[in-house]
Design a protein around this motif. Structure first.
Motif, mmCIF file in Angstrom:
data_model
loop_
_atom_site.group_PDB
_atom_site.id
_atom_site.type_symbol
_atom_site.label_atom_id
_atom_site.label_comp_id
_atom_site.label_asym_id
_atom_site.label_seq_id
_atom_site.Cartn_x
_atom_site.Cartn_y
_atom_site.Cartn_z
ATOM 1 N N VAL A 156 0.829 -1.201 0.000
ATOM 2 C CA VAL A 156 0.000 0.000 0.000
ATOM 3 C C VAL A 156 0.866 1.255 0.000
ATOM 4 N N LEU A 157 1.992 1.198 0.696
ATOM 5 C CA LEU A 157 2.814 2.388 0.869
ATOM 6 C C LEU A 157 3.957 2.535 -0.134
ATOM 7 N N LYS A 158 4.088 1.600 -1.037
ATOM 8 C CA LYS A 158 5.245 1.659 -1.927
ATOM 9 C C LYS A 158 5.284 2.974 -2.695
ATOM 10 N N GLU A 159 6.453 3.431 -3.049
ATOM 11 C CA GLU A 159 6.628 4.772 -3.593
ATOM 12 C C GLU A 159 6.068 4.939 -4.994
ATOM 13 N N GLU A 160 6.046 3.856 -5.758
ATOM 14 C CA GLU A 160 5.577 3.973 -7.133
ATOM 15 C C GLU A 160 4.672 2.812 -7.510
ATOM 16 N N PHE A 161 3.670 3.101 -8.366
ATOM 17 C CA PHE A 161 2.873 2.050 -8.962
ATOM 18 C C PHE A 161 3.527 1.668 -10.297
ATOM 19 N N ARG A 162 2.897 0.799 -11.036
ATOM 20 C CA ARG A 162 3.515 0.291 -12.260
ATOM 21 C C ARG A 162 3.760 1.366 -13.312
ATOM 22 N N ASP A 163 2.987 2.477 -13.250
ATOM 23 C CA ASP A 163 3.171 3.525 -14.250
ATOM 24 C C ASP A 163 4.235 4.538 -13.831
#
Length: 207
Positions: A88-95
């Motif tokens: 949930v907290l990760k800095e980036e999504f796949r885009d």
């Protein structure tokens, strides 16, 4: 084709939401950014609020998809809980855009904050409930109310993401460190089980 156009609308709205406050976004701007007519937007969504709610839901579902993709079934419950929150907290999504979940929590829109918390509890709490039950079975966690505990943990966690309700000067890291200690104690987990909540923000043991 229909699904692609709907996703295009959500992609455009998400991009705008990472760039400007919610109050500055309009259906016309979303349509322009998506490269489609305003009428096409209303074919899929009744209002701007409905579009934004769909983006919020999609963002949490992306995070949970990442969680399940990286889940190791043989892991302990605390390890899986760590992965859940990190997803949930990760800095980036796949885009590679800025984390939308954190971005929206910084906005000054009470309706949006309420929607974020509601979706978080609806989407994350059932998974956390199962993990707490696993922890009880394996002896790494103790709680008599897995469902209620999960809902409270997720609700409080979203409050920490929304920094506006706290006094100035207290960092989010400090609050998360206290929260981690509370979880260790209330869930009878091994000391430090939830330290990842504040360590992900770069706090040293000496601070």
């Amino acid at each position: 084709m229909e699904s692609n156009k709907k996703q295009c609308i959500l992609d455009a709205a998400e991009m705008l939401m990472c760039q400007m406050p919610d109050k500055e976004i309009s259906v016309s701007l979303i349509a322009k950014t998506a490269g489609i007519g305003k009428g096409s937007v209303y074919y899929y969504f009744k209002s701007k609020e409905e579009i934004i709610d769909a983006v919020v839901l999609r963002s949490y579902k992306k995070a949970l998809h990442d969680f399940f993709e990286n889940l190791q079934m043989e892991s302990t419950a605390p390890e899986k809980i760590k992965l859940l929150f990190q997803s949930v907290l990760k800095e980036e999504f796949r885009d590679n855009q800025k984390n939308l979940i954190l971005t929206l929590h910084l906005q000054e829109d009470m309706r949006l904050h309420h929607q974020m918390k509601t979706v978080a509890v609806q989407e994350i709490a059932p998974i956390l409930t199962a993990l707490l039950q696993q922890g009880c079975a394996e002896g790494t966690i103790e709680t008599d109310t897995s469902k209620e505990s999960a809902e409270i943990i997720v609700a409080v966690f979203t409050v920490f993401l929304d920094d506006s309700g706290f006094s100035e000067g207290d960092s989010m890291q400090k609050k998360l460190r206290i929260f981690a200690n509370v979880l260790d104690t209330c869930l009878h987990a091994a000391p430090g089980s939830f330290d990842f909540l504040w360590k992900s923000y770069g706090i040293s043991d000496a601070s």
